[in-house]
Design a protein around this motif. Sequence first.
Motif, short mmCIF file in Angstrom:
data_model
loop_
_atom_site.label_atom_id
_atom_site.label_comp_id
_atom_site.label_asym_id
_atom_site.label_seq_id
_atom_site.Cartn_x
_atom_site.Cartn_y
_atom_site.Cartn_z
N ARG A 69 -9.78 -27.89 34.10
CA ARG A 69 -10.88 -27.24 33.40
C ARG A 69 -10.24 -26.05 32.69
N PHE A 70 -10.35 -26.02 31.39
CA PHE A 70 -9.56 -25.07 30.59
C PHE A 70 -10.47 -24.12 29.84
N VAL A 71 -10.21 -22.82 30.00
CA VAL A 71 -11.01 -21.79 29.33
C VAL A 71 -10.08 -20.78 28.68
N LYS A 72 -10.31 -20.52 27.41
CA LYS A 72 -9.61 -19.42 26.73
C LYS A 72 -10.37 -18.15 27.03
N GLY A 73 -9.66 -17.11 27.48
CA GLY A 73 -10.37 -15.88 27.79
C GLY A 73 -9.46 -14.74 28.15
N PHE A 74 -9.98 -13.53 28.09
CA PHE A 74 -9.29 -12.31 28.49
C PHE A 74 -8.08 -11.99 27.61
N ASN A 75 -7.92 -12.67 26.49
CA ASN A 75 -6.73 -12.48 25.65
C ASN A 75 -6.98 -11.56 24.47
N HIS A 76 -8.24 -11.28 24.15
CA HIS A 76 -8.49 -10.58 22.88
C HIS A 76 -8.31 -9.06 23.01
N LEU A 77 -8.19 -8.56 24.23
CA LEU A 77 -7.98 -7.14 24.45
C LEU A 77 -6.50 -6.84 24.63
N SER A 78 -6.06 -5.67 24.18
CA SER A 78 -4.68 -5.27 24.45
C SER A 78 -4.53 -5.06 25.95
N ALA A 79 -3.29 -5.13 26.44
CA ALA A 79 -3.06 -4.99 27.88
C ALA A 79 -3.57 -3.65 28.40
N ALA A 80 -3.37 -2.59 27.62
CA ALA A 80 -3.81 -1.25 28.07
C ALA A 80 -5.32 -1.20 28.24
N VAL A 81 -6.05 -1.79 27.32
CA VAL A 81 -7.52 -1.80 27.41
C VAL A 81 -7.98 -2.71 28.55
N LEU A 82 -7.32 -3.86 28.69
CA LEU A 82 -7.66 -4.80 29.75
C LEU A 82 -7.44 -4.18 31.12
N ALA A 83 -6.43 -3.31 31.24
CA ALA A 83 -6.12 -2.68 32.52
C ALA A 83 -7.10 -1.57 32.89
N ALA A 84 -7.81 -1.04 31.90
CA ALA A 84 -8.72 0.08 32.15
C ALA A 84 -10.00 -0.40 32.83
N ASP A 85 -10.69 0.52 33.47
CA ASP A 85 -11.97 0.20 34.11
C ASP A 85 -12.91 -0.37 33.05
N PRO A 86 -13.47 -1.58 33.28
CA PRO A 86 -14.35 -2.18 32.28
C PRO A 86 -15.74 -1.55 32.22
N VAL A 137 -10.67 -15.66 18.56
CA VAL A 137 -9.98 -14.68 19.42
C VAL A 137 -8.47 -14.82 19.41
N GLN A 138 -7.93 -15.61 18.51
CA GLN A 138 -6.48 -15.79 18.58
C GLN A 138 -5.74 -14.82 17.67
N ALA A 139 -4.57 -14.41 18.16
CA ALA A 139 -3.62 -13.66 17.34
C ALA A 139 -2.45 -14.60 17.11
N ARG A 140 -2.38 -15.15 15.92
CA ARG A 140 -1.36 -16.18 15.65
C ARG A 140 -0.63 -15.83 14.36
N GLY A 141 0.65 -15.48 14.49
CA GLY A 141 1.41 -15.12 13.30
C GLY A 141 0.72 -13.97 12.59
N ASN A 142 0.50 -14.15 11.30
CA ASN A 142 -0.21 -13.12 10.52
C ASN A 142 -1.68 -13.46 10.35
N THR A 143 -2.13 -14.50 11.08
CA THR A 143 -3.52 -14.93 10.97
C THR A 143 -4.26 -14.53 12.25
N TRP A 144 -5.04 -13.50 12.16
CA TRP A 144 -5.77 -13.01 13.33
C TRP A 144 -7.22 -13.42 13.26
N GLY A 145 -7.75 -13.85 14.43
CA GLY A 145 -9.16 -14.16 14.51
C GLY A 145 -10.00 -12.91 14.32
N LYS A 146 -11.25 -13.10 13.97
CA LYS A 146 -12.12 -11.96 13.64
C LYS A 146 -12.43 -11.07 14.85
N LEU A 147 -12.26 -11.60 16.06
CA LEU A 147 -12.61 -10.81 17.24
C LEU A 147 -11.40 -10.28 18.00
N ILE A 148 -10.19 -10.58 17.51
CA ILE A 148 -9.00 -10.16 18.24
C ILE A 148 -8.92 -8.62 18.27
#
Length: 198
Positions: free
Chosen positions: A116-133, A179-190
């Motif tokens: 069961r495959f889910v894309k998630g938790f990738n759109h935030l930078s590591a520093a923001v992801l580590a902070a209290d949500p 939500v993808q950051a791919r090369g120079n093509t970034w998704g609108k929510l990244i």
Amino acid sequence: MSYSIIGFGAVGQALARAFARKNIDVTVASRRPPEMLMQQAQAIGPTVVPRTLQDAIASDTIFLAVPFWEHREVAKQITTWHGKTIIDATNTNAPVEDLDGQPSSAVVARAFTGARFVKGFNHLSAAVLAADPGVNGGSRVVFLSSDDENAVAPVAVLAEQLGFAPIALGPLKDGGSLVQARGNTWGKLIFKDLVRFK
């Protein structure tokens, strides 16, 4: 339900902090032996336990936080991922043509046969992801997308347990692209740091 994080760089450690904040046990593993992760894990909290890659793969729900192309090495560890949930927190700088024009999440999903495959938790930078949500009385948003509608609900529950506000974006071709950051093509929510208030 057992949880693990494969990859213990900045993103893996950020995810581990989310588990530690809520006192939820999580196994962490990487290419390095468990003893080499111990000091960082102990600094995060007692519920973060370094183990081998094989131990991590035994978990029910697995966060993938490795450099993008390393997902292939993880996927080869067992022949079928049936009964397991993979949460893909990777991003890639691979050119579009290297991914056959697909969202990076679709490429990763193909490698994990039966999961069961889910894309998630990738759109935030590591520093923001580590902070209290918890932010000013609201909860930081995490986006989830999957081609399996039934896979999203339990991951959304986990996200809420970790203090985040999950928002489902639909299938990988739509949500994964947003939500993808791919090369120079970034998704609108990244890297959009959004907060939901109840």
